[in-house]
Design a protein around this motif. Sequence first.
Motif, PDB file in Angstrom:
ATOM      1  N   ARG A  99       0.670  -1.396   0.121  1.00 38.92           N
ATOM      2  CA  ARG A  99       0.087   0.109   0.115  1.00 38.92           C
ATOM      3  C   ARG A  99       0.692   1.574   0.046  1.00 38.92           C
ATOM      4  NH1 ARG A  99      -2.344  -2.819   4.255  1.00 38.92           N
ATOM      5  NH2 ARG A  99      -1.777  -0.909   6.113  1.00 38.92           N
ATOM      6  N   GLU A 100       1.674   1.408   0.951  1.00 38.06           N
ATOM      7  CA  GLU A 100       3.122   2.612   1.204  1.00 38.06           C
ATOM      8  C   GLU A 100       3.699   2.422  -1.041  1.00 38.06           C
ATOM      9  OE1 GLU A 100       4.983   1.167   4.309  1.00 38.06           O
ATOM     10  OE2 GLU A 100       4.426   2.195   5.526  1.00 38.06           O
ATOM     11  N   HIS A 101       3.508   1.621  -1.210  1.00 35.90           N
ATOM     12  CA  HIS A 101       4.294   1.602  -2.421  1.00 35.90           C
ATOM     13  C   HIS A 101       3.758   1.866  -3.514  1.00 35.90           C
ATOM     14  CE1 HIS A 101       7.232   0.599  -6.074  1.00 35.90           C
ATOM     15  NE2 HIS A 101       6.367  -0.113  -6.242  1.00 35.90           N
ATOM     16  N   ALA A 102       2.442   1.736  -3.586  1.00 32.19           N
ATOM     17  CA  ALA A 102       1.479   2.343  -4.181  1.00 32.19           C
ATOM     18  C   ALA A 102       1.620   3.570  -3.961  1.00 32.19           C
ATOM     19  CB  ALA A 102       0.003   1.880  -4.206  1.00 32.19           C
ATOM     20  N   ALA A 103       1.308   3.960  -2.808  1.00 36.97           N
ATOM     21  CA  ALA A 103       0.553   5.685  -2.648  1.00 36.97           C
ATOM     22  C   ALA A 103       1.965   6.433  -3.096  1.00 36.97           C
ATOM     23  CB  ALA A 103       1.012   5.708  -0.484  1.00 36.97           C
ATOM     24  N   GLU A 104       3.046   6.208  -2.994  1.00 41.84           N
ATOM     25  CA  GLU A 104       3.869   6.659  -3.801  1.00 41.84           C
ATOM     26  C   GLU A 104       3.924   6.856  -5.306  1.00 41.84           C
ATOM     27  OE1 GLU A 104       8.121   4.696  -2.730  1.00 41.84           O
ATOM     28  OE2 GLU A 104       7.463   4.565  -0.414  1.00 41.84           O
ATOM     29  N   HIS A 105       3.537   5.877  -6.100  1.00 45.82           N
ATOM     30  CA  HIS A 105       3.079   6.517  -7.558  1.00 45.82           C
ATOM     31  C   HIS A 105       2.050   6.219  -7.584  1.00 45.82           C
ATOM     32  CE1 HIS A 105       6.822   3.438  -8.940  1.00 45.82           C
ATOM     33  NE2 HIS A 105       6.152   2.672  -7.724  1.00 45.82           N
TER      34      HIS A 105
ATOM     35  N   ASN B  13      -2.618   9.651 -10.241  1.00 46.64           N
ATOM     36  CA  ASN B  13      -3.328   8.901 -10.258  1.00 46.64           C
ATOM     37  C   ASN B  13      -3.695   7.975  -8.647  1.00 46.64           C
ATOM     38  OD1 ASN B  13      -4.646   6.204 -10.833  1.00 46.64           O
ATOM     39  ND2 ASN B  13      -3.367   5.333 -11.456  1.00 46.64           N
ATOM     40  N   PRO B  14      -4.845   8.706  -8.239  1.00 46.68           N
ATOM     41  CA  PRO B  14      -5.989   8.628  -7.272  1.00 46.68           C
ATOM     42  C   PRO B  14      -6.930   7.290  -6.539  1.00 46.68           C
ATOM     43  CG  PRO B  14      -6.823  10.591  -8.160  1.00 46.68           C
ATOM     44  CD  PRO B  14      -5.852   9.894  -8.901  1.00 46.68           C
ATOM     45  N   GLU B  15      -6.630   6.984  -8.754  1.00 45.31           N
ATOM     46  CA  GLU B  15      -7.547   5.821  -8.331  1.00 45.31           C
ATOM     47  C   GLU B  15      -7.010   4.579  -8.184  1.00 45.31           C
ATOM     48  OE1 GLU B  15      -9.248   5.427 -12.216  1.00 45.31           O
ATOM     49  OE2 GLU B  15     -10.675   6.792 -11.531  1.00 45.31           O
ATOM     50  N   LEU B  16      -5.722   4.342  -8.456  1.00 42.52           N
ATOM     51  CA  LEU B  16      -4.335   3.895  -7.921  1.00 42.52           C
ATOM     52  C   LEU B  16      -4.402   3.197  -6.240  1.00 42.52           C
ATOM     53  CD1 LEU B  16      -2.698   1.721  -9.280  1.00 42.52           C
ATOM     54  CD2 LEU B  16      -0.446   3.218  -9.031  1.00 42.52           C
ATOM     55  N   LEU B  17      -4.170   4.472  -6.107  1.00 44.09           N
ATOM     56  CA  LEU B  17      -4.400   4.218  -3.761  1.00 44.09           C
ATOM     57  C   LEU B  17      -5.532   3.096  -3.316  1.00 44.09           C
ATOM     58  CD1 LEU B  17      -3.172   5.091  -1.764  1.00 44.09           C
ATOM     59  CD2 LEU B  17      -3.967   7.436  -1.289  1.00 44.09           C
ATOM     60  N   GLU B  18      -7.040   4.008  -4.303  1.00 43.73           N
ATOM     61  CA  GLU B  18      -7.675   4.155  -3.783  1.00 43.73           C
ATOM     62  C   GLU B  18      -7.526   2.286  -3.614  1.00 43.73           C
ATOM     63  OE1 GLU B  18     -12.997   3.574  -5.235  1.00 43.73           O
ATOM     64  OE2 GLU B  18     -11.484   5.181  -5.863  1.00 43.73           O
ATOM     65  N   GLU B  19      -7.934   1.504  -5.531  1.00 46.72           N
ATOM     66  CA  GLU B  19      -7.078  -0.078  -5.764  1.00 46.72           C
ATOM     67  C   GLU B  19      -6.062  -0.262  -4.677  1.00 46.72           C
ATOM     68  OE1 GLU B  19      -7.579  -3.158  -7.867  1.00 46.72           O
ATOM     69  OE2 GLU B  19      -8.728  -1.593  -7.618  1.00 46.72           O
ATOM     70  N   ALA B  20      -5.122   0.100  -4.388  1.00 43.37           N
ATOM     71  CA  ALA B  20      -4.472  -0.552  -3.167  1.00 43.37           C
ATOM     72  C   ALA B  20      -5.002  -0.587  -1.431  1.00 43.37           C
ATOM     73  CB  ALA B  20      -3.199   0.263  -3.657  1.00 43.37           C
TER      74      ALA B  20
ATOM     75  N   PHE C  45      -0.451  -7.370  -6.847  1.00 47.99           N
ATOM     76  CA  PHE C  45      -0.809  -6.112  -7.219  1.00 47.99           C
ATOM     77  C   PHE C  45       0.367  -5.267  -7.952  1.00 47.99           C
ATOM     78  CE2 PHE C  45      -0.649  -1.375  -6.563  1.00 47.99           C
ATOM     79  CZ  PHE C  45      -2.032  -1.116  -6.201  1.00 47.99           C
ATOM     80  N   GLU C  46      -0.087  -5.147  -9.262  1.00 51.60           N
ATOM     81  CA  GLU C  46       1.317  -4.731  -9.791  1.00 51.60           C
ATOM     82  C   GLU C  46       1.101  -3.290  -9.703  1.00 51.60           C
ATOM     83  OE1 GLU C  46       1.937  -7.615 -13.056  1.00 51.60           O
ATOM     84  OE2 GLU C  46       2.561  -9.214 -12.415  1.00 51.60           O
ATOM     85  N   ILE C  47       2.238  -2.781 -10.398  1.00 56.34           N
ATOM     86  CA  ILE C  47       2.215  -1.214 -11.103  1.00 56.34           C
ATOM     87  C   ILE C  47       3.192  -0.709 -12.216  1.00 56.34           C
ATOM     88  CG2 ILE C  47       2.748   1.333 -10.050  1.00 56.34           C
ATOM     89  CD1 ILE C  47       1.984   0.200  -7.261  1.00 56.34           C
ATOM     90  N   HIS C  48       2.199  -0.111 -13.020  1.00 61.94           N
ATOM     91  CA  HIS C  48       2.644  -0.083 -14.624  1.00 61.94           C
ATOM     92  C   HIS C  48       2.886   1.577 -14.749  1.00 61.94           C
ATOM     93  CE1 HIS C  48       2.725  -4.150 -15.187  1.00 61.94           C
ATOM     94  NE2 HIS C  48       1.417  -4.156 -14.778  1.00 61.94           N
TER      95      HIS C  48
END
Length: 722
Positions: free
Chosen positions: A238-244, A250-257, A303-306
């Motif tokens: 979740r912390e990694h996703a928040a940084e990206h 991209n707030p939707e990425l944070l919501e998804e995480a 969970f993958e971040i592109h």
Amino acid sequence: MLRRLLLASVALIATPAHANDVPAPANTDMPAAPAAAAPADQDHQQPTQEVVVTGARPRATADVLGGTAVLSGEDLTRELRSTIGETLARQPGVSATSFGPNASRPVLRGFTGDRARLLTDGIGTIDVSNTSADHATAINPLTADRIEILRGPTALLFSPSAIGGVVNVIDSRIPRHLPEEPVHVDAIARYGSAADERSVAGVLNVPLGDRIVAHADGSYLKTGDLRTGGYLYARDVREHAAEHAAEDNNPELLEEANVRGRLRNSAAETWDVAGGLSLITDTGSLGFAVSHYESLYGVPARFEIHHDHDHDHEGDAGHEEEGHDHSNVRLNLKQTRFDLRGEVETGGGVLDRIRLRAAAAEYRHDELESDGSIGTSFFNKGMEGRVELVQAPSGAWEGVTGAQISSRRFQVIGEEKFLPRTQSSQYGLFTLQSLDFGPLKAEAALRYERNELTAAADTDLGSPTYRRSFDSVSGSLGASYALADGLRLGLNASRSERAPAPEELFSNGPHAGTQVFEIGNPDFTTEKAWGLEATLKGSGDGWNFSTSAYYNWFSDYIFDTPTGKTQDELPVFQYLQADARYYGFEAQGSVRLGRVGGFALNADALADYVHAEVVDGGAVPRIPPLRLLGGLEAQSDRFNARVEVEHSFEQDRVATFETATPGFTLVNASLAWKPWGAASNTSLILSANNLFDVEARRHTSALKDYAPLAGRDFRATLRVQI
């Protein structure tokens, strides 16, 4: 080979009661219920010493060298889950791989795969569950009568390399006894709320005359996506996703995480069916069973971040692809299996009996992409057979000597092929000898095994044809001494040798299950290990306990580690050999606290711990942390109420590519009702697991950061036997 074994076994006729079995009650073909089921008006009612039936003869657990565990009767019914790993996860020294709710193998003292062998009534599972954590084992706990975890000299009867132990799942598919009823039925139905789990299973044994028993059984299981407690993804994710999310706006990425609730793509549907016949006479038995097993289950995605800084997420219906892999891979598993068992009493002065056990199976599973197409297929065709010569007791001396043979053809076809086509054969000779002088008991086991492996030339992987053969010798020697009445101290020393597995030798490709590019080494030598284990076991009026401490040191220990490179967009992991050390302990005990009304009050506790490291290489990955479990039970002849608390400590001693796993505490409760009393095997069990709906992750799981354990789960289990 199997046909030759079948023809050779026609002359075998054995005793009505299999020497490897606890004598069953007169009205059932099932193993006897544990002694804890005694009526409440008996002062000795408490968890008592179980009997281990695997080996040369049945023995009390106190007399078995090495830490052991037996799960049977009401305890097995209460602990039943959809996988063998989760069913055993609360036994001493046992964790589980927990690759989602449908693929979970036992982890024994930190070991899995070939170092912790799974057996079905003494024969291997003949599947591919040891090649990857996402491959389910073709064992259905619903059809098990009892499950035994064995260590020490007895384990060498089945494997030269089971450092962690051997799990033997014993069923009644080949009947061992003539039921007295015209029709014997054992049925079970379960419901679990966390995954909307619905399952039924039934066993039918019908005597055909006075010598033949017909057997049939079947089961069906269906679950939805598993409901979890807390966040779906671990804090580091979740912390990694928040940084990206901040970098990419991209707030939707944070919501998804930060999603909670259901573990997507974790539903399953499993069924199996079996039938067979047994010939049982006054001097022997011979039987066979044919079974078919199928399972379709989802594998939870990571969970993958592109990165895509030029992409405008706003209004894009497909934006979730950037934060989560929605490939929804499912595995469609099928296995057809033939099993054979025979036993004959010789009546001689040297041999007491001869046993034959064999099985052959064809296995396939397809890894289905989100559109239903087959991405990769795994094929496995194998057989395994063993013959045991059981010596007639001669004073204090008895034993068993035998031979074992197995073969396997394994092939992977598809886009994620990481192994060439391989063929392997094993030939083993073994003996277990024991001396019983009353206070002093001694055991020695020796096993020789030859492994022959061939990897066919594979142009896709750029692999030449390899042929390797390995000769290994493993031995174990131990003794126990009665320090006092009901108190026994034991010490066991072992030396084991394991031939490398095909994937450790010949891997060279992307492995979807582990999300790495694996590279083996065809020049590996055998893995050697020395071990010491000390045990102290005791029992008396109203109490019992069992403790063990062990130390294992390896040379040429085989492990995989990251190289720092990437290939096919996956990190490259290379198999290496080095020295390694494992040590730890297990302890469990029970004490009767007193009586309240018609109930006996018992308290029990369990603790286990493993420390593992590669010398000069750091911690071994996926090692379970220190765990404590305590329970309180109120028992009567019709009711059994239990509450337990399990605490798993934080695991912060991790390999370089791992993340730490927070500790967690689970509170569970159950109520069992036997309407016709303790002598009956008909029961209704209501249980509530993870009562406080906490977020729990097993460090032994490669998916722990993406697939937590079940949240609050209410379960009902009805078992009927007539």
